[in-house]
Structures are given as C-alpha cells and as structure tokens.
Design an enzyme around this catalytic site. Structure first.
Site, PDB file in Angstrom:
ATOM      1  CG  HIS A 201      -0.462   0.232   2.416  1.00  0.00           C
ATOM      2  ND1 HIS A 201      -0.277   1.729   3.906  1.00  0.00           N
ATOM      3  CD2 HIS A 201      -0.063  -0.760   3.479  1.00  0.00           C
ATOM      4  CE1 HIS A 201       0.368   1.506   3.927  1.00  0.00           C
ATOM      5  NE2 HIS A 201       0.165   0.090   4.381  1.00  0.00           N
ATOM      6  CB  CYS A 324      -3.255  14.538  16.860  1.00  0.00           C
ATOM      7  SG  CYS A 324      -4.571  15.233  17.843  1.00  0.00           S
TER       8      CYS A 324
END
Ligand SMILES: *Cc1c(COP(=O)(O)O)cnc(C)c1O
Length: 397
Positions: A201, A324
């Site tokens: 990917h 995050c």
C-alpha cells in the site's frame, strides 16, 4: 485545491492494480492449494506474481514470501535472523534508534528474551554510516537491521555500503525498504541485502499485503503457523487478489525510477527552499540524501495537530510526528533520535508528495504552510514568550 501529501502513510491504489485484482475475485477465486482447475489456475497466477516481484528485486522467485504487509515482514525477518543467531550463541543485534515501530517493538521483545540490542546513533543528519556499522559488529552479532529510507524524515541510508560491511563480516543484513521501493532503486544483489521488507500500500497497491525477501539459505521462523503455504513458512490461504494487485503495482512503481527522480527532486527542492523561508524553522534530516518526494520540517512555537487541522481546511492532507497522528502524547521517536528537543519535535510537519504533483500544487503547499504557521504563532502564548525573550529560540531566524 485538494492535495494529498501523505503518501508515506499510504497511497491511492492505481487503476491498473485494481484491474489486476478483479478477475481473482470474480472468476479465478479458487484456493491455490486445491487440485481442481480454478485452484490450480489461481496457483499459476500466484507463482507468476512471485516471479514478477522477484524480477523487480533481482532475486529468485523462491526467495520471495508473501506476507500481510510490511509489519509482518519486519517481524518475521528479525525474529528469524535472531533465532538463527542464537543457535550459534550469537545474541547481539545492531539497529538504529529511528526504525519503524514494527522493527523497534520486535527488538524490544527480543531484548526481553535475552538479546542485546545496540541502536546506532543517527546524528543530526538522520544518516547512519557503513563505518558505524563496521565498528559495532562483534563476534556474536546475529543481525544488522537498518531501514533503507526513513518513513518520517525521508533520509536514505548508504544501504549498499552497509550491506557490503555485513557481507564481509558474515552477518545477516535486513533492511525495511517499505519507504524506498518506487522512490529509489532497490536491488538485493547489488545492495548486498540478505532480507528485505516491502508493503504494497506504500506503492499504489492494496493494503494488507507485503513481501519478505529472504536470501536462500536463511531459515525462516514462522510467525503465522498453519498450512504449507509459502513453502511452509507462512500459514494461511494466500490473498491472491491482493498479491496480483501488488505485482502490478510493484512493476509500475519501479518502471522508471530515473524519470521519477528527475521530475520530483526539483519540486521537492523547491518545497524545501520555500519552507526554509519561514523564520525559526528547520528541515529534518540531510538535505540531499533523501527520498525524492518526502520533506519534514520543524517549526518553533507550533503544535503539529493544529497545523494539520488547519492545513486540512485548506484541502491539504499531511502528517506530523506529534500527538494526534501517533495516538500518544510522546513526540516522534525519529525526531528525538536526530536530536530535536521535545518542544520543536511537537511542531513537525511531513509532506510526502505524489508522483503526479505539479509545480502549482507545490506553490500552494508553500503558501498554505506559511499562512498557517504565522496564524498559529500569532495566537500562541509559547510563541509570545519566545518573542518577548522569556524563552530562547532553538533555530535561526
Ligand atoms: C508503512 C511502514 C511499515 C508497515 O507496513 P504495513 O504494511 O502498513 O504493515 C513498515 N515500515 C515502514 C518504514 C513503513 O513506512
């Protein structure tokens, strides 16, 4: 404008990779281990895919093992080499502090089993030298595992030279080449590589599939026990559609590495020059020994998350080594490894461009980052302390 600038996290699948997969979901859906014709037909295509991947890497088909991705390949390579070493009384493993967590966490596990892990310094440049590796190798070194290109800062290591040192000393050399494939030339023979990990990917193939190359003669230890698939080294029915998509994607990604570099490097350098104009900023990692499309900066007085959210508002998908994105409050281990202090490591930005990026898009990226950084500084108490001299700057104006 919409710009996907996070190709180091994952890439969009190519049309050709998708098309290569479809027949194996619709018609040739047999299990490659089955004896009837749609099984055997699937098996033939599977082995054809293996031969095509081997051709790209310049190795033999039997040295290619299909895995569920880069993480599994890293785990299997490192554990296999470590256990092979242990049988000969070798318990020393050399790596670096800025490897991917698939490598570092596997090394932590081995350390708990009694292996001695030595992480080489990557200095400020984010580079390891062959000399450092040579000096670190001992009689009892079982494995050297050093990534080809770093996923956060994009620096490219002198892999061929490191491989040569390992080969001369008779030590197994593994490299996580997940970020390198499709961006720089990778050749396991030329580069003296014994084991290598890839993830589909990251080069426009499907997610959940990857490659472990292991030079013949290296005994693999199973991570997944089960059937006799992958020469008995990885149980589980082969993900034929994904493997077919990956084979197409790897051929396309490596078809014209020179042309890709020629086109992307000037755009990358334009991006670097533009972002350098931001005061109190710094490029992370060596300026030239880097991937043609990955740029990582630290900006003083900025929180990475706010930067990402405001860039998202401007249509830009990017990444930061900070809270995050990593799901933790710790700053990126990569930025700390190259010597960035905590407070600036939190204010980092990674832009990993796609091969079809245009100059106009690069201009938009520069303009947007400049705007967002200056806005965030204008509302930051930390930045006010810096300007009022209550804190000292780390970078030059
Ligand atoms: C993405 C990545 C991996 C993990 O690959 P997956 O296929 O997502 O498991 C490993 N190493 C590096 C350097 C990566 O960038």
């Amino acid at each position: 404008m919409k710009i996907y600038a996070d190709n180091a996290a994952t890439t969009k699948m190519s049309k050709e990779a998708i098309e290569a997969m479809l027949p194996f979901m619709e018609n040739i859906y047999g299990n490659p281990s089955s004896l009837y014709s749609i099984g055997q037909e699937a098996k033939e295509h599977l082995e054809d895919a293996r031969a095509r991947v081997a051709k790209v890497l310049n190795c033999e088909a039997r040295e290619v093992y299909f895995t569920s991705g880069g993480s599994e390949a890293d785990n299997q390579a490192i554990i296999s080499a470590a256990y092979a070493g242990r049988k000969k009384g070798k318990k020393h493993i050399i790596s670096t502090a800025f490897e991917h967590h698939a490598v570092l966490h596997t090394l932590n596990k081995l350390e708990a089993e009694g292996f001695e892990i030595e992480l080489l310094d990557v200095h400020n440049s984010g580079l390891v030298s062959a000399k450092q590796v040579e000096d670190a190798i001992r009689e009892d070194t079982a494995l050297v595992t050093i990534m080809f290109a770093n996923n956060e800062i994009g620096t490219v290591q002198p892999i061929r030279e490191i491989g040569e040192v390992c080969r001369n000393k008779g030590v197994i050399f593994h490299t996580d080449a997940v970020q390198a494939l499709g961006h720089v030339s990778v050749d396991v023979q030329r580069d003296n590589i014994d084991m290598l990990s890839l993830s589909s990917h990251k080069f426009h193939g499907p997610k959940g599939v990857g490659v472990l190359y292991a030079k013949k003669g290296i005994r693999l230890v199973n991570i997944i026990e089960g059937g006799a698939q992958e020469r008995g080294k990885r149980g589980g029915t082969e993900n034929v559609p994904a493997i077919m998509g990956m084979a197409k994607a790897i051929e396309n990604a490596t078809a014209d590495i020179e042309g890709y570099a020629k086109r992307l490097i000037p755009l990358r350098d334009k991006l670097i020059a533009g972002l350098k104009e931001i005061p109190y900023s710094a490029l992370n990692g060596d300026e030239t020994h880097r991937l043609p499309a990955t740029v990582n900066f630290c900006f003083e007085g900025i929180e990475g998350e706010s930067l990402l959210l405001l860039l998202d508002d401007k249509g830009i998908s990017a990444s930061s080594g900070s809270a995050c994105t990593s799901g933790s409050l710790d700053p990126s281990h990569v930025l700390l490894a190259i010597g960035r202090p905590h407070e600036v490591a939190h204010g980092s930005l990674r832009l990993s461009l796609g091969e079809d990026v245009t100059e106009e898009e690069v201009d938009y990226l520069i303009k947007s980052v400049k705007e967002v950084v200056s806005y965030l500084r204008s509302i930051s108490p930390f930045w006010r302390d810096l300007t009022e001299g209550k804190r000292t700057h780390i970078f030059a104006a």
